[in-house]
Design an enzyme around this catalytic site. Structure first.
Site, mmCIF file in Angstrom:
data_model
loop_
_atom_site.group_PDB
_atom_site.id
_atom_site.type_symbol
_atom_site.label_atom_id
_atom_site.label_comp_id
_atom_site.label_asym_id
_atom_site.label_seq_id
_atom_site.Cartn_x
_atom_site.Cartn_y
_atom_site.Cartn_z
ATOM 1 N N ARG A 99 0.819 -1.213 0.000
ATOM 2 C CA ARG A 99 0.000 0.000 0.000
ATOM 3 C C ARG A 99 0.851 1.261 0.000
ATOM 4 N NH1 ARG A 99 -4.060 -0.028 3.036
ATOM 5 N NH2 ARG A 99 -4.045 -2.156 3.831
ATOM 6 N N LYS A 105 -0.763 -15.236 10.596
ATOM 7 C CA LYS A 105 -0.777 -16.128 11.757
ATOM 8 C C LYS A 105 -1.236 -15.348 12.974
ATOM 9 C CE LYS A 105 3.103 -19.005 10.172
ATOM 10 N NZ LYS A 105 4.458 -19.510 10.487
ATOM 11 N N GLY A 123 3.627 -22.866 8.764
ATOM 12 C CA GLY A 123 4.752 -23.768 9.005
ATOM 13 C C GLY A 123 5.990 -23.034 9.460
ATOM 14 N N LYS A 171 1.820 -20.570 18.777
ATOM 15 C CA LYS A 171 3.277 -20.703 18.893
ATOM 16 C C LYS A 171 3.951 -19.357 19.126
ATOM 17 C CE LYS A 171 4.357 -19.073 14.601
ATOM 18 N NZ LYS A 171 5.429 -18.155 14.179
ATOM 19 N N THR A 217 10.144 -20.995 16.261
ATOM 20 C CA THR A 217 9.869 -19.660 16.778
ATOM 21 C C THR A 217 10.347 -19.493 18.219
ATOM 22 O OG1 THR A 217 7.905 -19.713 15.378
ATOM 23 C CG2 THR A 217 8.081 -17.889 16.902
ATOM 24 N N ARG A 257 11.033 -12.889 16.108
ATOM 25 C CA ARG A 257 10.676 -11.628 16.747
ATOM 26 C C ARG A 257 10.015 -11.860 18.107
ATOM 27 N NH1 ARG A 257 9.157 -10.603 11.309
ATOM 28 N NH2 ARG A 257 6.960 -10.933 11.746
ATOM 29 N N ASN A 258 9.175 -12.879 18.204
ATOM 30 C CA ASN A 258 8.491 -13.163 19.463
ATOM 31 C C ASN A 258 9.480 -13.601 20.540
ATOM 32 O OD1 ASN A 258 5.463 -12.944 18.759
ATOM 33 N ND2 ASN A 258 6.301 -14.170 17.098
#
Length: 326
Positions: free
Chosen positions: A30, A102, A130, A185, A243, A250-251
């Site tokens: 955008r 997600k 995934g 997750k 993750t 990042r998490n």
């Protein structure tokens, strides 16, 4: 195949780049300035640094042109979960769509397939999920994904679009289980990052958090209608391990920073990218409570994110819970 990918963040760009050597791909953003920069430099420096993109990848800020481009082909929505409703709601009722978002929608608490069912009950939809860091996919490092849909034709189109020597795409029909795994997750990765960041913990604690986190994920997924076996696959155990333990997560970085005593607003400002687990944690817990599903690790993450307890206190409470059968 003609493919349009809506969303030029890290993951949308990586998916578009993965398909571009074999298909006609148009990446939409955008932000017209970002589109111009990507077109001029052949790189998405905002999200993927100096990694080069395939020469044949086109980019545009014209959404109508992107939708027209993939007419009869494949439309992929790769925005954060907050943008999924907007894009699905503006599509024709019969237009198939695959999404790579997600998480749970903030406010409604809905998963992607629930949003799609509400807006376009007759249209084919599916999710691509995934264990996958965008940077590794862009670099052509081996990765495996799962395309879940009740439409065999849409799942097959996802395979045709993305399956290659370096990107393996499996198919599944359990869209509920695949989406729950991809959402929960992220929350559990924050928990594991917190655990890894505390001086008093070690690898034993990490293993416990991942394993008991998988149990939480499975309980919620089954309660929502998913299949238990799905959570032992790519979108469950696979994505959780990646993750929760991968340095590109990042998490996980959010959890590590919380354990170091940093304030959440400062962490998010420094991160510069969306951390879906931060925005999904309270919603995951809300849906679990409505279903009578016990999720103590998720509850601890929510308490830390909301500043109600310290990471040390949260861990102490988890360890102090009454023993029970596994």
């Amino acid at each position: 195949m003609k493919i349009a990918v809506l969303g030029a963040g890290a993951w949308g760009t990586a998916l578009a780049a993965a398909a571009a050597p074999r298909h006609e791909v148009l990446l939409w953003t955008r932000d017209a300035a970002q589109a111009a920069e990507i077109a001029a430099t052949g790189r998405n420096t905002r999200y993927l640094g100096d990694e080069p993109l395939p020469a044949g990848l086109r980019v545009s800020a014209d959404r109508d042109a992107a939708l027209a481009h993939c007419e009869g082909g494949l439309l992929v929505i790769a925005t954060p979960m907050a943008g999924l409703r907007e894009h699905l709601g503006s599509l024709p009722d019969d237009r198939p769509a695959l999404w790579a978002c997600k998480g749970f929608e903030s406010g409604t608490g809905l998963l992607g397939h629930e949003i799609a069912r509400e807006l376009r009950p007759g249209a084919a939809g599916g999710v691509l999920s995934g264990p996958s860091f965008a940077l590794e996919v862009l670099r052509g490092q081996p990765t495996a994904l799962v395309a879940a849909s009740e439409s065999d034709a849409l799942a097959a189109a996802a395979v045709e679009a993305f399956h290659s020597d370096t990107l393996r795409v499996y198919t599944a029909r359990d869209i509920v289980g695949v989406e729950v795994g991809g959402a929960v997750k992220n929350v559990l990765a924050i928990a594991t990052g917190i655990g890894d960041g505390l001086a008093a913990t070690g690898l034993n604690a990490r293993a416990a958090l991942v394993t008991r986190g998988l149990a939480e994920m499975t309980r919620l997924g089954v309660a929502l209608g998913g299949q238990a076996a799905t959570f032992m696959g790519l979108s469950g155990l696979g994505d959780l391990v990646l993750t929760a333990t991968g340095d590109l997560s990042r998490n996980r970085k959010v959890g590590l920073a919380l354990a170091a005593g940093k304030a959440l607003p400062d962490i998010l400002a420094e991160l510069g990218h969306v951390s879906e687990g931060v925005y999904s944690a309270a919603t995951v817990l809300q849906r679990a409570r409505a279903l009578g599903v016990e999720m103590p690790i998720t509850e601890a993450v929510v308490e830390v994110l909301e500043g109600r307890v310290s990471p040390e206190t949260a861990l102490r409470r988890l360890m102090g819970r009454q023993s029970k059968a596994e």
